[in-house]
Design a protein around this motif. Structure first.
Motif, short mmCIF file in Angstrom:
data_model
loop_
_atom_site.label_atom_id
_atom_site.label_comp_id
_atom_site.label_asym_id
_atom_site.label_seq_id
_atom_site.Cartn_x
_atom_site.Cartn_y
_atom_site.Cartn_z
N GLY A 131 -6.96 -0.92 -0.84
CA GLY A 131 -5.60 -1.27 -0.41
C GLY A 131 -5.60 -1.48 1.09
O GLY A 131 -5.84 -0.52 1.84
N THR A 132 -5.38 -2.70 1.54
CA THR A 132 -5.35 -2.98 2.97
C THR A 132 -3.90 -3.15 3.41
O THR A 132 -3.17 -3.96 2.85
N ALA A 133 -3.50 -2.36 4.39
CA ALA A 133 -2.12 -2.36 4.88
C ALA A 133 -1.15 -2.12 3.73
O ALA A 133 -0.14 -2.81 3.58
N LEU A 134 -1.45 -1.12 2.92
CA LEU A 134 -0.66 -0.82 1.72
C LEU A 134 0.19 0.43 1.88
O LEU A 134 1.39 0.42 1.59
N ILE A 135 -0.41 1.53 2.33
CA ILE A 135 0.24 2.83 2.20
C ILE A 135 1.52 2.92 3.02
O ILE A 135 2.48 3.59 2.63
N HIS A 136 1.56 2.24 4.18
CA HIS A 136 2.77 2.33 5.01
C HIS A 136 3.98 1.69 4.33
O HIS A 136 5.11 1.87 4.79
N HIS A 137 3.75 0.96 3.24
CA HIS A 137 4.87 0.41 2.47
C HIS A 137 5.49 1.45 1.54
O HIS A 137 6.55 1.20 0.96
N LEU A 138 4.81 2.59 1.36
CA LEU A 138 5.22 3.58 0.37
C LEU A 138 5.95 4.75 1.03
O LEU A 138 5.70 5.08 2.18
N THR A 139 6.82 5.38 0.27
CA THR A 139 7.34 6.67 0.70
C THR A 139 6.22 7.70 0.55
O THR A 139 5.21 7.46 -0.13
N VAL A 140 6.38 8.86 1.17
CA VAL A 140 5.37 9.91 1.05
C VAL A 140 5.21 10.34 -0.41
O VAL A 140 4.09 10.62 -0.87
N GLU A 141 6.31 10.37 -1.16
CA GLU A 141 6.23 10.72 -2.58
C GLU A 141 5.42 9.69 -3.36
O GLU A 141 4.60 10.04 -4.23
N GLN A 142 5.64 8.42 -3.07
CA GLN A 142 4.85 7.38 -3.72
C GLN A 142 3.38 7.49 -3.34
O GLN A 142 2.49 7.28 -4.17
N GLU A 143 3.13 7.80 -2.09
CA GLU A 143 1.75 7.95 -1.62
C GLU A 143 1.03 9.04 -2.41
O GLU A 143 -0.13 8.85 -2.84
N GLU A 144 1.69 10.17 -2.62
CA GLU A 144 1.09 11.25 -3.39
C GLU A 144 0.77 10.80 -4.81
O GLU A 144 -0.32 11.09 -5.34
N ARG A 145 1.68 10.09 -5.44
CA ARG A 145 1.43 9.60 -6.80
C ARG A 145 0.28 8.60 -6.81
O ARG A 145 -0.52 8.56 -7.76
N LEU A 146 0.21 7.78 -5.76
CA LEU A 146 -0.86 6.79 -5.68
C LEU A 146 -2.22 7.46 -5.67
O LEU A 146 -3.14 7.04 -6.39
N TYR A 147 -2.40 8.50 -4.87
CA TYR A 147 -3.70 9.17 -4.80
C TYR A 147 -4.08 9.75 -6.16
O TYR A 147 -5.25 9.67 -6.57
N ARG A 148 -3.13 10.33 -6.85
CA ARG A 148 -3.43 10.88 -8.19
C ARG A 148 -3.84 9.76 -9.14
O ARG A 148 -4.79 9.91 -9.94
N SER A 149 -3.12 8.66 -9.07
CA SER A 149 -3.41 7.53 -9.95
C SER A 149 -4.78 6.93 -9.65
O SER A 149 -5.55 6.59 -10.56
N VAL A 150 -5.12 6.82 -8.36
CA VAL A 150 -6.41 6.26 -7.96
C VAL A 150 -7.55 7.14 -8.47
O VAL A 150 -8.55 6.64 -9.01
N LEU A 151 -7.41 8.45 -8.32
CA LEU A 151 -8.45 9.35 -8.80
C LEU A 151 -8.67 9.20 -10.30
O LEU A 151 -9.81 9.19 -10.79
N ALA A 152 -7.60 9.08 -11.04
CA ALA A 152 -7.73 8.94 -12.49
C ALA A 152 -8.35 7.61 -12.89
O ALA A 152 -9.08 7.52 -13.89
N ALA A 153 -8.08 6.55 -12.13
CA ALA A 153 -8.53 5.21 -12.51
C ALA A 153 -9.95 4.89 -12.05
O ALA A 153 -10.58 3.97 -12.58
N LEU A 154 -10.47 5.63 -11.06
CA LEU A 154 -11.83 5.40 -10.60
C LEU A 154 -12.86 5.97 -11.57
O LEU A 154 -12.65 7.01 -12.18
N LYS A 155 -13.98 5.28 -11.68
CA LYS A 155 -15.12 5.85 -12.38
C LYS A 155 -15.69 7.01 -11.55
O LYS A 155 -15.52 7.04 -10.33
N PRO A 156 -16.36 7.96 -12.18
CA PRO A 156 -17.04 8.99 -11.39
C PRO A 156 -17.99 8.34 -10.38
O PRO A 156 -18.76 7.44 -10.72
N GLY A 157 -17.89 8.77 -9.13
CA GLY A 157 -18.69 8.16 -8.07
C GLY A 157 -18.07 6.92 -7.48
O GLY A 157 -18.65 6.31 -6.57
#
Length: 280
Positions: A131-157
């Motif tokens: 995500g390039t120049a993405l996070i500043h578009h989000l509220t802090v609450e959205q940012e927290e959800r994004l990190y959880r979602s990213v972790l779940a969607a990534l393959k191990p490693g």
């Protein structure tokens, strides 16, 4: 979606509607994929270097998710190198442009429209999420959800890479805002301009912390490993006075990066940060 997401979707749909119509009339303007997006911009080059390092230089067959894809320049470029790319944005118009961009160049691009923190992403699907120049578009609450979602969607490693602007110094940010952005689609006036107040009132970005210290604390709450922050940029915003002269812009960024590495107190002076982390 949240009210902030709705507002931003509407803002960018309206902002780029005429551009999309003109590209539909003459799609040949989108022909060509061989250049890294904004290659003069040192943070973009660092993003690409970190992606290549993670892949051993081989992107073919890699599953990549580009969040906040904008008009698809990153997504199309990575697809041209053989990656299987999914491009997502809050703006349907942006996604339509990204899809057209891929079609004109004979490339396949999966797309999604929606709030990046609420997308129904498949579990352990992606080798890389960016995500390039993405996070500043989000509220802090959205940012927290994004990190959880990213972790779940990534393959191990798997790798996540973000690039953000960081106003670490209030004084320096004030001085940087004196420099106008001369963009034909999304111009930004100087803070000294009479149009500054109108511009700020129409700005869809939420009021939120965007310093590198904030990102360090926010990411530490999640189970990423090998989190790396590469802060850079002091005077590179001067490149905005030289639109249409990419060679000079690149020189400014390279000189700025060389200066950055010897400056004392450089974290406070930084304008941008490239953040990389792995899923264990």
């Amino acid at each position: 979606m949240s009210r902030v997401s709705d507002q931003q979707g509407e803002f960018y749909d309206k902002l780029n509607s005429e551009l999309y119509a003109s590209l539909k009339r003459d799609p040949t303007r989108l022909k060509g994929t061989a250049t890294l997006p904004l290659a003069y911009f040192k943070p973009n080059r660092l993003v690409f270097e970190r992606i290549c390092e993670h892949c051993g230089g081989l992107l073919e067959g890699r599953e990549i998710l580009d969040l906040g894809c904008g008009q698809g320049y990153w997504a199309v470029y990575l697809a041209s190198l053989g990656a299987h790319v999914t491009a997502s944005d809050i703006s349907r118009t942006n996604v339509d442009i990204a899809r057209l961009h891929a079609e004109v160049n004979g490339l396949e691009l999966a797309t999604m429209v929606g709030d990046c923190s609420e997308l129904d992403l498949p579990a352990e699907r992606y080798d890389i999420i960016m995500g390039t120049a993405l996070i500043h578009h989000l509220t802090v609450e959205q940012e927290e959800r994004l990190y959880r979602s990213v972790l779940a969607a990534l393959k191990p490693g798997g790798l996540v890479v973000f690039m953000e602007s960081i106003p670490n110094s209030i004084i320096l940010e004030f001085l940087r805002e004196l420099v106008p952005v001369r963009d034909p689609v999304d111009p930004r006036p100087s803070r000294l301009s009479k149009r500054w107040k109108e511009y700020k009132e129409g700005d869809p970005h939420p009021t939120r912390p965007n310093t590198s210290d904030h990102y360090r604390v926010a990411l530490a709450k999640h189970a990423f490993s090998e989190v790396r922050f590469e802060e850079l940029g002091v005077f590179s915003r001067l490149d905005r006075l030289l639109r249409g002269h990419p060679e000079i812009q690149r020189w400014i960024h390279d000189a700025d990066y060389a200066l950055w590495r010897v400056l004392p107190g450089r974290r406070l002076l930084a304008r941008n940060v490239v953040i990389t982390a792995l899923k264990p």
